[in-house]
Enzyme design. Structure first.
Site, PDB file in Angstrom:
ATOM      1  N   ASN A   1       0.874  -1.173   0.000  1.00  0.00           N
ATOM      2  CA  ASN A   1       0.000   0.000   0.000  1.00  0.00           C
ATOM      3  C   ASN A   1       0.910   1.221   0.000  1.00  0.00           C
ATOM      4  O   ASN A   1       1.527   1.535   1.014  1.00  0.00           O
ATOM      5  CB  ASN A   1      -0.890  -0.032   1.256  1.00  0.00           C
ATOM      6  CG  ASN A   1      -1.699   1.235   1.413  1.00  0.00           C
ATOM      7  OD1 ASN A   1      -1.746   2.086   0.523  1.00  0.00           O
ATOM      8  ND2 ASN A   1      -2.346   1.377   2.569  1.00  0.00           N
ATOM      9  N   TRP A   2       0.981   1.879  -1.148  1.00  0.00           N
ATOM     10  CA  TRP A   2       1.934   2.992  -1.272  1.00  0.00           C
ATOM     11  C   TRP A   2       1.417   4.276  -0.609  1.00  0.00           C
ATOM     12  O   TRP A   2       2.150   5.244  -0.513  1.00  0.00           O
ATOM     13  CB  TRP A   2       2.237   3.268  -2.739  1.00  0.00           C
ATOM     14  CG  TRP A   2       2.918   2.150  -3.465  1.00  0.00           C
ATOM     15  CD1 TRP A   2       3.236   0.907  -2.989  1.00  0.00           C
ATOM     16  CD2 TRP A   2       3.383   2.177  -4.818  1.00  0.00           C
ATOM     17  NE1 TRP A   2       3.863   0.165  -3.954  1.00  0.00           N
ATOM     18  CE2 TRP A   2       3.957   0.920  -5.097  1.00  0.00           C
ATOM     19  CE3 TRP A   2       3.366   3.134  -5.840  1.00  0.00           C
ATOM     20  CZ2 TRP A   2       4.518   0.607  -6.335  1.00  0.00           C
ATOM     21  CZ3 TRP A   2       3.917   2.832  -7.078  1.00  0.00           C
ATOM     22  CH2 TRP A   2       4.487   1.582  -7.317  1.00  0.00           C
ATOM     23  N   LYS A   3       0.153   4.266  -0.219  1.00  0.00           N
ATOM     24  CA  LYS A   3      -0.462   5.461   0.386  1.00  0.00           C
ATOM     25  C   LYS A   3      -0.227   6.681  -0.530  1.00  0.00           C
ATOM     26  O   LYS A   3      -0.207   6.515  -1.740  1.00  0.00           O
ATOM     27  CB  LYS A   3       0.064   5.658   1.806  1.00  0.00           C
ATOM     28  CG  LYS A   3      -0.095   4.377   2.644  1.00  0.00           C
ATOM     29  CD  LYS A   3       0.123   4.565   4.104  1.00  0.00           C
ATOM     30  CE  LYS A   3      -0.071   3.226   4.824  1.00  0.00           C
ATOM     31  NZ  LYS A   3       0.035   3.326   6.267  1.00  0.00           N
TER      32      LYS A   3
ATOM     33  N   HIS B   1      -9.457   1.245   5.126  1.00  0.00           N
ATOM     34  CA  HIS B   1      -8.152   1.391   5.783  1.00  0.00           C
ATOM     35  C   HIS B   1      -8.300   2.314   6.991  1.00  0.00           C
ATOM     36  O   HIS B   1      -9.110   3.240   6.971  1.00  0.00           O
ATOM     37  CB  HIS B   1      -7.132   1.961   4.792  1.00  0.00           C
ATOM     38  CG  HIS B   1      -5.739   1.907   5.324  1.00  0.00           C
ATOM     39  ND1 HIS B   1      -5.236   2.868   6.183  1.00  0.00           N
ATOM     40  CD2 HIS B   1      -4.748   0.997   5.158  1.00  0.00           C
ATOM     41  CE1 HIS B   1      -3.996   2.537   6.506  1.00  0.00           C
ATOM     42  NE2 HIS B   1      -3.676   1.412   5.905  1.00  0.00           N
TER      43      HIS B   1
ATOM     44  N   GLU C   1      -6.635   4.703   7.999  1.00  0.00           N
ATOM     45  CA  GLU C   1      -6.468   6.136   7.690  1.00  0.00           C
ATOM     46  C   GLU C   1      -7.746   6.701   7.083  1.00  0.00           C
ATOM     47  O   GLU C   1      -8.090   7.861   7.311  1.00  0.00           O
ATOM     48  CB  GLU C   1      -5.246   6.322   6.779  1.00  0.00           C
ATOM     49  CG  GLU C   1      -3.958   6.133   7.570  1.00  0.00           C
ATOM     50  CD  GLU C   1      -2.806   5.511   6.818  1.00  0.00           C
ATOM     51  OE1 GLU C   1      -2.802   5.530   5.570  1.00  0.00           O
ATOM     52  OE2 GLU C   1      -1.897   4.974   7.494  1.00  0.00           O
TER      53      GLU C   1
ATOM     54  N   GLU D   1      -5.062  -4.808  10.681  1.00  0.00           N
ATOM     55  CA  GLU D   1      -4.021  -3.804  10.894  1.00  0.00           C
ATOM     56  C   GLU D   1      -4.287  -3.094  12.220  1.00  0.00           C
ATOM     57  O   GLU D   1      -5.086  -2.153  12.263  1.00  0.00           O
ATOM     58  CB  GLU D   1      -4.031  -2.775   9.765  1.00  0.00           C
ATOM     59  CG  GLU D   1      -3.816  -3.362   8.393  1.00  0.00           C
ATOM     60  CD  GLU D   1      -3.266  -2.324   7.406  1.00  0.00           C
ATOM     61  OE1 GLU D   1      -2.188  -2.590   6.853  1.00  0.00           O
ATOM     62  OE2 GLU D   1      -3.879  -1.262   7.227  1.00  0.00           O
TER      63      GLU D   1
ATOM     64  N   GLY E   1       2.813   2.423  10.814  1.00  0.00           N
ATOM     65  CA  GLY E   1       3.762   3.527  10.649  1.00  0.00           C
ATOM     66  C   GLY E   1       4.482   3.907  11.929  1.00  0.00           C
ATOM     67  O   GLY E   1       5.120   4.954  12.019  1.00  0.00           O
TER      68      GLY E   1
ATOM     69  N   SER F   1       3.735  -2.008  10.207  1.00  0.00           N
ATOM     70  CA  SER F   1       5.200  -2.065  10.379  1.00  0.00           C
ATOM     71  C   SER F   1       5.804  -3.408   9.976  1.00  0.00           C
ATOM     72  O   SER F   1       6.738  -3.889  10.621  1.00  0.00           O
ATOM     73  CB  SER F   1       5.584  -1.699  11.818  1.00  0.00           C
ATOM     74  OG  SER F   1       5.156  -0.384  12.125  1.00  0.00           O
TER      75      SER F   1
ATOM     76  N   GLY G   1       3.052  -1.076   4.225  1.00  0.00           N
ATOM     77  CA  GLY G   1       3.068   0.347   3.903  1.00  0.00           C
ATOM     78  C   GLY G   1       4.485   0.796   3.581  1.00  0.00           C
ATOM     79  O   GLY G   1       4.996   0.556   2.484  1.00  0.00           O
ATOM     80  N   GLY G   2       5.147   1.402   4.547  1.00  0.00           N
ATOM     81  CA  GLY G   2       6.469   2.009   4.345  1.00  0.00           C
ATOM     82  C   GLY G   2       7.471   1.125   3.610  1.00  0.00           C
ATOM     83  O   GLY G   2       8.152   1.590   2.688  1.00  0.00           O
TER      84      GLY G   2
END
Ligand code: 13P
Length: 251
Positions: free
Chosen positions: A9-11, A95, A97, A165, A171, A211, A232-233
């Protein structure tokens, strides 16, 4: 056997040239992987160019969100038809977010899940508790509500994916231990079994997100009820994402 799904997930990261650089590098690094599904979810602007770049590869494409209507006066929104048109086969929905920054409710997420399925997209329904919910012993209650309400009206014949999640692990560098994640994954499978029967529940892939890094991927992905990762990251660099994809393969 459930086939592993490793999703990035590149956000809100990557311009079109940056996105193309990333998938070109990634394609090469994972080209020999054929026993698991690999998914990237770039921002909307990069979907179509990335889908062209991925043609003929073993990597599939997904959106990070969508609205449930096909078209209309919904400024700023993207429809399931548009995601399909851009080459997507999956879409991340609900998600944390989206829920916490943009106020998405279970009811809205459910409409999106049903719409995605109706349009032939595989929804990845995200669920997870906040830190204060975990600390007050409400993890199961919160996750069960998100699963039941998010999947209301879904037919057991339809394909969907769940991503657990824990919000406190996103993150933050704090990962749930494999045992702690497994406990919630098993609980989610029991809820699915109650909703759809055990055969369906055993076929649904439940991903872990929060993470995930090359260093902790194997521990998590070796757990019985963890069927993949939503990264993610660490999905923003081809090398680290490829290491997660190949967590159990020779370097
Ligand atoms: P991080 O891997 O950066 O913690 O993000 C997890 C996530 O939210 C994936 O959807």
């Amino acid at each position: 056997m459930r086939r592993l799904l490793i999703a990035g997930n590149w956000k809100m990261h990557k311009t079109i040239p940056e996105a193309l650089d990333l998938v070109r590098e990634l394609k090469e690094l994972v080209k020999d992987v054929n026993d698991r599904d690999i998914l990237v979810c770039p921002p909307f602007t990069a979907l179509y160019p990335v889908s062209r770049e991925l043609e003929g590869s073993n990597i599939v494409l997904g959106g990070q969100n969508m609205y449930f209507e096909e078209q209309g006066a919904f400024t700023g929104e993207i429809s399931p038809l548009m995601l399909k048109d851009a080459g997507c086969s999956y879409v991340i929905l609900g998600h944390s977010e989206r829920r916490h920054i943009f106020g998405e409710t279970d009811e809205l997420v459910n409409k999106k899940v049903l719409s995605a399925i109706n349009h032939g997209l595989i929804p990845i329904l995200c669920v997870g508790e906040l830190l204060e919910e975990r600390e007050s012993g409400k993890t199961q209650e919160v996750v069960e509500k998100q699963v039941r309400e998010g999947l209301k009206g879904v037919d057991g014949d339809n394909e969907f994916v769940i991503a657990y999640e824990p919000v406190w692990a996103i993150g933050t560098g704090k990962t749930a231990t494999p045992e702690l994640a497994e406990e919630v994954h098993l609980f989610i499978r029991q809820v699915l079994s109650d909703m759809f029967g055990s055969e369906k529940a055993n076929s649904v892939r439940i991903l872990y997100g929060g993470s995930v890094k090359p260093e902790n991927a194997a521990g998590l992905l070796n757990m019985e009820n963890i069927d993949g990762a939503l990264v993610g990251g660490a999905s923003l660099k081809a090398e680290s994402f490829a290491k997660i994809v190949k967590f159990d393969m020779e370097a």
